[in-house]
Design an enzyme around this catalytic site. Structure first.
Site, PDB file in Angstrom:
ATOM      1  CE  LYS A 144      -4.142  -2.024   2.170  1.00  0.00           C
ATOM      2  NZ  LYS A 144      -5.319  -1.680   3.124  1.00  0.00           N
ATOM      3  N   GLY A 199      -0.656  -1.326  15.840  1.00  0.00           N
ATOM      4  CA  GLY A 199       0.035  -1.413  14.741  1.00  0.00           C
ATOM      5  C   GLY A 199       0.065  -0.060  13.605  1.00  0.00           C
TER       6      GLY A 199
END
Length: 267
Positions: free
Chosen positions: A67, A127
């Site tokens: 990404k 995260g």
């Protein structure tokens, strides 16, 4: 020529994205194809170039771990992608390829039904990869007062306006911070709460795991079932604007689609 679209990533052979898109093709009577392309990181450049040079492909979704890397292959990307630093939707515009981020839209729509305006006080995000960045952006856009991020490497987070609204937390403080939050979102493949949190400590907190298969993850099992927010919802709602971008139709997210997906993923 039949229009083609893809989902691209390192672990997409079991992705349910083709199921979502094929449901919409049938629902809206569109003659097109959506498939997956699994790519090893070492082959990223060669494989992505092959996709970009394929005249039949009008767009593709990007997932873990590309990404952020995909940005280097694009002519331009939208303001949301620039702010987030990650792209999950790539579209052909003439001879150019343009990137968008629809993950943040998917997350906004996912939590809209569960989180009231009064509850938008504190969120904890576990995260800080491409999806987590979109979620943090979405939380900011949604009006959360405080966003607390845990990531093994703190310097990655510091690039993203750490300050009064966004702060970092240490591993040993995760349990305490979650107890004081309104929602916790897990973007890490492993369950780091396994040894840090007792189930009866966190009954009233909403919990979301972006992993969608199984639907109820080990992480979500720490929380009351009625407080679960499932990753499959984010997947569907991020896919909808991609479908509209590529095929010119706003797809229907209906009970038939949810029932189909429930049959296809582990509960």
């Amino acid at each position: 020529m039949k229009k083609k679209a893809l989902v691209v990533g390192s672990f997409v052979s079991k992705s349910v994205s083709p199921i979502i898109f094929n449901y919409w093709f049938e629902k809206h009577n569109i003659d097109a194809n959506y498939d997956f392309r699994e790519i090893e990181e070492k082959n990223f450049n060669e494989e992505i170039n092959n996709i970009l040079n394929d005249k039949e492909i009008i767009g593709f979704n990007v997932t873990i771990p590309f990404k952020e890397l995909i940005k280097n292959k694009l002519s331009s990307f939208d303001e949301h992608s620039k702010e987030i630093g990650a792209v999950n939707c790539v579209s052909r515009h003439g001879k150019s390829w343009v990137g968008k981020n629809t993950d943040w839209v998917g997350f906004c729509r996912t939590i809209k039904q569960s989180i009231s305006e009064q509850s938008k006080k504190t969120a904890v995000v576990l995260g800080y990869g491409g999806a987590a960045k979109a979620i943090v952006y979405s939380l900011k856009k949604s009006g959360f007062k405080k966003i607390k991020i845990y990531n093994r490497t703190k310097r990655k987070i510091k690039k993203f306006n750490v300050g009064e609204q966004i702060t970092t937390i240490d591993f040993q403080d995760i349990s305490k911070e979650i107890k004081d939050a309104n929602i916790v979102i897990n973007t890490i493949p492993v369950n780091i709460l396994q040894e840090t949190l007792a189930q009866n400590d966190i009954n009233e907190i909403f919990a979301c795991d972006i992993v969608y298969n199984p639907k109820t993850t080990n992480f979500l099992n720490h929380f009351k079932k009625e407080k679960h927010i499932y990753g499959i919802s984010m997947l569907v709602h991020q896919a909808a604007p991609c479908f509209e971008e590529w095929f010119g139709v706003k797809p229907i997210v209906d009970e038939g689609l949810w029932r189909l997906l429930d049959r296809k993923i582990k509960q």
